[in-house]
Design a protein around this motif. Structure first.
Motif, PDB file in Angstrom:
ATOM      1  N   ARG A 132      11.551   7.734  -0.063  1.00  0.00           N
ATOM      2  CA  ARG A 132      11.960   8.287  -1.365  1.00  0.00           C
ATOM      3  C   ARG A 132      10.793   8.214  -2.345  1.00  0.00           C
ATOM      4  N   LYS A 133      10.108   7.055  -2.342  1.00  0.00           N
ATOM      5  CA  LYS A 133       9.005   6.879  -3.293  1.00  0.00           C
ATOM      6  C   LYS A 133       7.799   7.730  -2.898  1.00  0.00           C
ATOM      7  N   LEU A 134       7.347   7.579  -1.641  1.00  0.00           N
ATOM      8  CA  LEU A 134       6.114   8.248  -1.210  1.00  0.00           C
ATOM      9  C   LEU A 134       6.263   9.764  -1.219  1.00  0.00           C
ATOM     10  N   LEU A 167      -8.315  13.609   2.710  1.00  0.00           N
ATOM     11  CA  LEU A 167      -8.035  13.677   4.159  1.00  0.00           C
ATOM     12  C   LEU A 167      -6.839  12.784   4.492  1.00  0.00           C
ATOM     13  N   ARG A 168      -6.775  11.594   3.846  1.00  0.00           N
ATOM     14  CA  ARG A 168      -5.607  10.714   4.029  1.00  0.00           C
ATOM     15  C   ARG A 168      -4.348  11.426   3.522  1.00  0.00           C
ATOM     16  N   LYS A 169      -4.469  12.056   2.360  1.00  0.00           N
ATOM     17  CA  LYS A 169      -3.276  12.671   1.754  1.00  0.00           C
ATOM     18  C   LYS A 169      -2.829  13.921   2.509  1.00  0.00           C
ATOM     19  N   LEU A 170      -3.754  14.525   3.284  1.00  0.00           N
ATOM     20  CA  LEU A 170      -3.377  15.705   4.079  1.00  0.00           C
ATOM     21  C   LEU A 170      -3.064  15.344   5.534  1.00  0.00           C
ATOM     22  N   GLU A 188      -8.804  12.766 -10.694  1.00  0.00           N
ATOM     23  CA  GLU A 188      -9.690  12.329  -9.619  1.00  0.00           C
ATOM     24  C   GLU A 188      -9.207  11.022  -8.974  1.00  0.00           C
ATOM     25  N   ARG A 189      -8.555  10.131  -9.719  1.00  0.00           N
ATOM     26  CA  ARG A 189      -7.994   8.924  -9.080  1.00  0.00           C
ATOM     27  C   ARG A 189      -6.796   9.310  -8.211  1.00  0.00           C
ATOM     28  N   VAL A 190      -5.945  10.152  -8.751  1.00  0.00           N
ATOM     29  CA  VAL A 190      -4.702  10.451  -8.039  1.00  0.00           C
ATOM     30  C   VAL A 190      -4.969  11.348  -6.820  1.00  0.00           C
ATOM     31  N   GLY A 191      -6.010  12.164  -6.905  1.00  0.00           N
ATOM     32  CA  GLY A 191      -6.343  13.043  -5.771  1.00  0.00           C
ATOM     33  C   GLY A 191      -7.221  12.372  -4.727  1.00  0.00           C
ATOM     34  N   ARG A 192      -7.634  11.130  -4.965  1.00  0.00           N
ATOM     35  CA  ARG A 192      -8.626  10.472  -4.101  1.00  0.00           C
ATOM     36  C   ARG A 192      -8.237  10.527  -2.613  1.00  0.00           C
ATOM     37  N   GLN A 193      -9.250  10.543  -1.767  1.00  0.00           N
ATOM     38  CA  GLN A 193      -9.060  10.529  -0.305  1.00  0.00           C
ATOM     39  C   GLN A 193      -8.138  11.655   0.177  1.00  0.00           C
ATOM     40  N   GLY A 213       4.582  14.601  -5.671  1.00  0.00           N
ATOM     41  CA  GLY A 213       4.414  15.291  -6.953  1.00  0.00           C
ATOM     42  C   GLY A 213       3.115  14.919  -7.648  1.00  0.00           C
ATOM     43  N   HIS A 214       2.752  13.629  -7.559  1.00  0.00           N
ATOM     44  CA  HIS A 214       1.531  13.140  -8.199  1.00  0.00           C
ATOM     45  C   HIS A 214       0.301  13.844  -7.615  1.00  0.00           C
ATOM     46  N   ALA A 215       0.252  13.889  -6.263  1.00  0.00           N
ATOM     47  CA  ALA A 215      -0.909  14.493  -5.594  1.00  0.00           C
ATOM     48  C   ALA A 215      -1.014  15.975  -5.972  1.00  0.00           C
ATOM     49  N   GLU A 232       0.859  -1.187   0.000  1.00  0.00           N
ATOM     50  CA  GLU A 232       0.000   0.000   0.000  1.00  0.00           C
ATOM     51  C   GLU A 232       0.897   1.239   0.000  1.00  0.00           C
ATOM     52  N   ASN A 233       0.312   2.376  -0.410  1.00  0.00           N
ATOM     53  CA  ASN A 233       1.075   3.624  -0.380  1.00  0.00           C
ATOM     54  C   ASN A 233       1.064   4.198   1.021  1.00  0.00           C
ATOM     55  N   MET A 234       1.840   3.639   1.889  1.00  0.00           N
ATOM     56  CA  MET A 234       1.933   4.160   3.246  1.00  0.00           C
ATOM     57  C   MET A 234       3.249   3.692   3.846  1.00  0.00           C
ATOM     58  N   ALA A 274       7.782  -1.179  -0.227  1.00  0.00           N
ATOM     59  CA  ALA A 274       7.488   0.019  -1.028  1.00  0.00           C
ATOM     60  C   ALA A 274       7.093  -0.479  -2.415  1.00  0.00           C
ATOM     61  N   VAL A 275       6.008   0.065  -2.948  1.00  0.00           N
ATOM     62  CA  VAL A 275       5.524  -0.444  -4.232  1.00  0.00           C
ATOM     63  C   VAL A 275       5.305   0.716  -5.199  1.00  0.00           C
ATOM     64  N   ASP A 276       5.811   0.570  -6.394  1.00  0.00           N
ATOM     65  CA  ASP A 276       5.710   1.664  -7.370  1.00  0.00           C
ATOM     66  C   ASP A 276       5.425   1.138  -8.770  1.00  0.00           C
ATOM     67  N   ARG A 277       4.252   1.440  -9.270  1.00  0.00           N
ATOM     68  CA  ARG A 277       3.884   1.245 -10.678  1.00  0.00           C
ATOM     69  C   ARG A 277       2.596   2.027 -10.869  1.00  0.00           C
ATOM     70  N   ILE A 278       2.524   2.874 -11.870  1.00  0.00           N
ATOM     71  CA  ILE A 278       1.299   3.655 -12.082  1.00  0.00           C
ATOM     72  C   ILE A 278       0.298   2.784 -12.839  1.00  0.00           C
ATOM     73  N   ASP A 307       1.572  11.577   5.796  1.00  0.00           N
ATOM     74  CA  ASP A 307       1.438  11.272   4.363  1.00  0.00           C
ATOM     75  C   ASP A 307       2.263  12.244   3.493  1.00  0.00           C
ATOM     76  N   ARG A 308       2.041  12.180   2.188  1.00  0.00           N
ATOM     77  CA  ARG A 308       2.933  12.744   1.159  1.00  0.00           C
ATOM     78  C   ARG A 308       3.048  14.268   1.119  1.00  0.00           C
ATOM     79  N   LEU A 309       2.113  14.986   1.739  1.00  0.00           N
ATOM     80  CA  LEU A 309       2.172  16.449   1.691  1.00  0.00           C
ATOM     81  C   LEU A 309       2.723  17.031   2.990  1.00  0.00           C
ATOM     82  N   THR A 313       8.395  11.578  -2.990  1.00  0.00           N
ATOM     83  CA  THR A 313       8.809  12.179  -4.264  1.00  0.00           C
ATOM     84  C   THR A 313       7.681  11.937  -5.258  1.00  0.00           C
ATOM     85  N   LEU A 314       7.526  10.670  -5.704  1.00  0.00           N
ATOM     86  CA  LEU A 314       6.487  10.389  -6.698  1.00  0.00           C
ATOM     87  C   LEU A 314       5.107  10.795  -6.186  1.00  0.00           C
ATOM     88  N   ASN A 315       4.720  10.279  -5.007  1.00  0.00           N
ATOM     89  CA  ASN A 315       3.346  10.528  -4.563  1.00  0.00           C
ATOM     90  C   ASN A 315       3.120  11.983  -4.159  1.00  0.00           C
TER      91      ASN A 315
HETATM   92  O1  44H Z   1      -2.939   5.275  -4.382  1.00  0.00           O
HETATM   93  P1  44H Z   1      -2.965   6.608  -3.650  1.00  0.00           P
HETATM   94  O2  44H Z   1      -4.341   7.144  -3.513  1.00  0.00           O
HETATM   95  O3  44H Z   1      -2.196   6.553  -2.377  1.00  0.00           O
HETATM   96  O4  44H Z   1      -2.149   7.617  -4.579  1.00  0.00           O
HETATM   97  C1  44H Z   1      -2.566   7.865  -5.910  1.00  0.00           C
HETATM   98  C2  44H Z   1      -1.391   7.714  -6.872  1.00  0.00           C
HETATM   99  O5  44H Z   1      -0.440   8.704  -6.585  1.00  0.00           O
HETATM  100  C3  44H Z   1      -0.734   6.338  -6.734  1.00  0.00           C
HETATM  101  O6  44H Z   1      -1.663   5.294  -6.836  1.00  0.00           O
HETATM  102  C4  44H Z   1       0.379   6.161  -7.786  1.00  0.00           C
HETATM  103  O7  44H Z   1      -0.178   5.903  -9.040  1.00  0.00           O
HETATM  104  C5  44H Z   1       1.301   5.034  -7.375  1.00  0.00           C
HETATM  105  O8  44H Z   1       1.758   5.213  -6.066  1.00  0.00           O
HETATM  106  C6  44H Z   1       2.452   4.829  -8.330  1.00  0.00           C
HETATM  107  O9  44H Z   1       3.326   3.894  -7.797  1.00  0.00           O
END
Ligand code: 44H
Ligand code: NAD
Length: 381
Positions: free
Chosen positions: A211-213, A298-301, A291-296, A219-221, A121-123, A156-160, A305-307, A215-217
């Motif tokens: 590094r993953k959460l 409250l979790r992301k804030l 909308e997928r990447v911004g989901r949840q 920037g993604h968010a 999971e992304n955590m 740590a898991v990374d693939r879009i 978490d990533r911010l 940087t990638l996450n």
């Molecule tokens: O899955 P979330 O909601 O934690 O984050 C949304 C995306 O940033 C995430 O799913 C990326 O696509 C992924 O972390 C890439 O490895």
């Protein structure tokens, strides 16, 4: 080797499940989506479209599925060698009782083979959080047995992997980017270390997770939140918007400065890591909605978490954070009719205003300079 994977969603089918099945492991998915369960049990296979400059269609075969509600998962946990999850951080607590029940049955059955459990999971240290939920419901005796026989391995898991755009409406088809990275903490395994192609072992997991959460996450968010504000539908459109790209790159640089200080990363290699990520966001072969990447939100804030976590790092080391603050302000503007957390955020903002809302969600001090900066950015100042 036998494995049970919770969550036959995008990352479950498109990455972890595929990698386990490709390694010849006898794989069963557990999910709550009946359409997906039925399709998996009818066909026992599905297609993964790997898209990039080179495209290929891989077939994942010999897989089964069970409902994660009921006794099937309990029986499987008593028997398999590996349990993995990709269900989303909030769902880990919900699957913990079934995992605990399965471990008790394993002990009752006298199954002393080592079992390893890996949450993907992304955590930060998600498996350790799952372990805490599982241990909570076990007796002291069972806890001691679990400590001895079950490895809870963080990763740590990374693939879009966005939801598939299947032309055939196939509920199993999944489209993934070429890049993938699955890094697990080798110090936490019970029994022999597994040899699964695509799974990398490390004794320095925290550096890779952060590094993953962060940087990638991170920037993604920010791409998603600024993208929605600017009226873009996809991550690609958002990151091709020069104004957004500058803030996203700036925020990844700010977070990167913290990571470099904390973990001693090489600055040039980290800059190249950021460039590669920007390229991945631009991938013309993936349609990934903001909308997928911004989901949840409250979790992301939330504080870890990533911010907020990178922001706290910049404060700790006295480093700049202007772009991270812009990203946090944009997150507070995020709206989605499908997302209960977006609605809760909107309601909190209406009731309490931005200063108290941000402090409540993030744990930041309401009277701090940084909250004042974020509120100014939120108000467009
Ligand atoms: O899955 P979330 O909601 O934690 O984050 C949304 C995306 O940033 C995430 O799913 C990326 O696509 C992924 O972390 C890439 O490895
Ligand atoms: N998609 C990505 O790009 C990506 C990349 C890296 C990490 N992740 C992480 O992987 C996890 C899953 O993300 P996703 O994008 O695959 O989401 P998803 O929504 O596509 O998949 C989640 C799956 O879990 C299932 N599920 C929900 N409750 C369940 C339960 N109680 N028992 C079993 N299954 C249950 C859902 O039905 C769904 O099939 C998240 O933590 C995410 O942050 C995603």
């Amino acid at each position: 080797m036998k494995a049970l994977h919770f969550g036959a969603g995008n990352i479950g089918r498109g990455f972890i499940g595929k990698l386990l099945a490709d390694a010849g492991i006898q794989l069963t998915f557990a999910d709550v989506n009946q359409t997906v369960l039925d399709a998996l049990n009818e066909r026992h296979s599905y297609q993964v479209h790997v898209v990039g400059e080179q495209k290929q269609i891989d077939t994942v075969s010999n897989v089964n599925a069970v409902s994660s509600i009921g006794e099937d998962v309990v029986t499987l946990i008593a028997d398999v060698d590996l349990v993995t999850t990709a269900v989303g951080p909030v769902v880990l607590e919900r699957i913990a009782p079934a995992v605990a029940k399965g471990l008790v049955l394993r002990r009752t059955n006298g199954n002393e083979k080592p079992l390893n459990i890996i949450a993907c999971e992304n955590m930060v240290r998600g498996t350790s959080q799952l372990k805490a939920h599982v241990m909570k419901v076990l007796s002291e005796d069972d806890q001691a047995w679990v400590e001895q026989h079950v490895g809870f391995v963080d990763s740590a898991v990374d693939r879009i992997v966005p939801p598939s755009e299947s032309a055939t409406n196939d509920p199993l088809e999944v489209t993934v980017e070429t890049f993938s990275e699955w890094i697990v903490d080798k110090t936490q395994f019970k029994g022999d270390l597994p040899n699964i192609p695509g799974m990398e072992l490390t004794d320095n997991l925290m550096a890779f997770v952060e590094r993953k959460l962060f940087t990638l996450n991170t920037g993604h968010a920010i791409t998603a939140y600024l993208g929605q504000l600017a009226g873009h539908q996809t991550i690609r459109d958002a990151i091709l918007d020069e104004k957004i790209r500058a803030v996203v790159k700036g925020a990844m640089d700010e977070s990167g400065a913290v990571l470099i200080k904390r973990y001693g990363f090489d600055a040039d290699k980290h800059a190249a890591y950021i460039q590669k990520i920007l390229g991945r966001f631009e991938n013309p072969y993936l349609k990934d909605d903001v909308e997928r990447v911004g989901r949840q939100p409250l979790r992301k804030l939330s504080a870890g978490d990533r911010l907020i976590k990178p922001l706290l790092g910049t404060i700790e080391y006295g480093l700049p954070h202007l772009n991270l603050v812009k990203g946090i302000a944009a997150a507070m503007h995020y709206r989605s009719e499908q997302d209960p957390q977006a609605q809760e955020l909107e309601q909190l903002l209406a009731e309490k205003g931005p200063q108290a809302t941000l402090a409540e969600i993030s744990g930041l001090d309401a009277n701090s300079d940084v909250v004042a900066q974020a509120v100014d950015a939120y108000n467009g100042k």
